[in-house]
Scaffold this active site. Sequence first.
Site, mmCIF file in Angstrom:
data_model
loop_
_atom_site.group_PDB
_atom_site.id
_atom_site.type_symbol
_atom_site.label_atom_id
_atom_site.label_comp_id
_atom_site.label_asym_id
_atom_site.label_seq_id
_atom_site.Cartn_x
_atom_site.Cartn_y
_atom_site.Cartn_z
ATOM 1 N N ARG A 149 57.633 -48.493 -45.608
ATOM 2 C CA ARG A 149 57.162 -49.800 -46.043
ATOM 3 C C ARG A 149 58.046 -50.386 -47.137
ATOM 4 N NH1 ARG A 149 52.045 -51.173 -44.482
ATOM 5 N NH2 ARG A 149 51.616 -50.284 -42.459
ATOM 6 N N HIS A 163 52.736 -44.679 -46.677
ATOM 7 C CA HIS A 163 52.744 -45.117 -48.078
ATOM 8 C C HIS A 163 52.708 -43.845 -48.937
ATOM 9 C CE1 HIS A 163 50.815 -49.346 -47.340
ATOM 10 N NE2 HIS A 163 52.064 -49.513 -47.715
ATOM 11 N N CYS A 170 43.681 -46.544 -51.447
ATOM 12 C CA CYS A 170 44.180 -47.798 -50.859
ATOM 13 C C CYS A 170 43.292 -48.984 -51.242
ATOM 14 C CB CYS A 170 44.200 -47.717 -49.343
ATOM 15 S SG CYS A 170 45.261 -46.444 -48.675
ATOM 16 N N ARG A 220 50.466 -59.074 -42.914
ATOM 17 C CA ARG A 220 49.884 -58.933 -44.248
ATOM 18 C C ARG A 220 50.529 -59.855 -45.277
ATOM 19 N NH1 ARG A 220 48.314 -53.126 -46.418
ATOM 20 N NH2 ARG A 220 47.022 -54.527 -47.653
ATOM 21 N N ASP A 222 43.276 -56.599 -43.599
ATOM 22 C CA ASP A 222 43.706 -55.473 -44.439
ATOM 23 C C ASP A 222 43.639 -55.798 -45.931
ATOM 24 O OD1 ASP A 222 44.241 -53.359 -42.680
ATOM 25 O OD2 ASP A 222 46.295 -54.019 -42.274
#
Length: 277
Positions: free
Chosen positions: A147, A176, A270, A101, A76
């Site tokens: 998140r 997000h 993103c 992540r 990611d």
Amino acid sequence: MTLMPVATRPRTALARTYLMCPPEYFAVTYAINPWMNPAEPVDRDRALAQWQDLRDTFVRLGHTVHTITPEPGLPDMVFAANGGTVIGGRALGARFRYPERQQEADAYLRWFQQNGFAGAALSSQVHEGEGDIVFAGGTVLAGHGFRSDEAAAAEVTSAFGLPVISLRLTDPRFYHLDTALAVLDDGTAAYYPAAFDAAGRAALAARFPELIEASDADAAVLGLNAVSDGRHVVLPAQAAGLTAKLAAAGFEPVPVDMSELRKAGGGPKCCTLELRA
Ligand code: ARG
């Protein structure tokens, strides 16, 4: 009587500087948002081609693009927006919610420290960078609920000396803030109302004189994951309704196909971290 079109404010492009990460190790091997399905195949070459097209688009629009070297085992890492928040030449490094992540935070922090942001430090709260921290000329919008921690807002205020508007996200597909809202210029944003609670919708109406509503269909193709320079709005090509609304409001929509990266829950925004001097 002839009806005149509603006058729109002039839309002025400002040259930007972005950080991007090529999807060399892109894959969907775990699921940390509802878009990700490890059983569905991902075509990495296609992802690379779509990413390259996004990068070329920014360069063609006159922007500067820096790249960070991708690291194996971090599929990611292509989503550079999550690497931190950079405003006024200061960088606050991310702290990721999920272990999958977490190592990305160090890679991005090192990049900041070695590329002109000597004072960069890791956030002490869970803070997934520009995924949830959205700059809107003089104010910062901070998303939480899935998140980033709500407490990250206070840290952002002290790091950048800017007032923060906290927004609770309510739909897990829009995990997000940058999947549910795009700031187009200081006074204009596009958003998906159903991704926010009533207090969030009221706060957005108070902050933005102009709000463009995205439909269910636009949101469902991550149409709001868009990058605006004040005039050009780079957005997913599949978001046809939003594209038309942006054009009617005087913006220049620039569609790009990010369908392969959408399998991980990402779009053009993103993949893009703005480095604000
Ligand atoms: N698979 C990534 C995750 O779930 C996608 C991140 C998308 N980034 C963003 N700024 N919305 O963390």
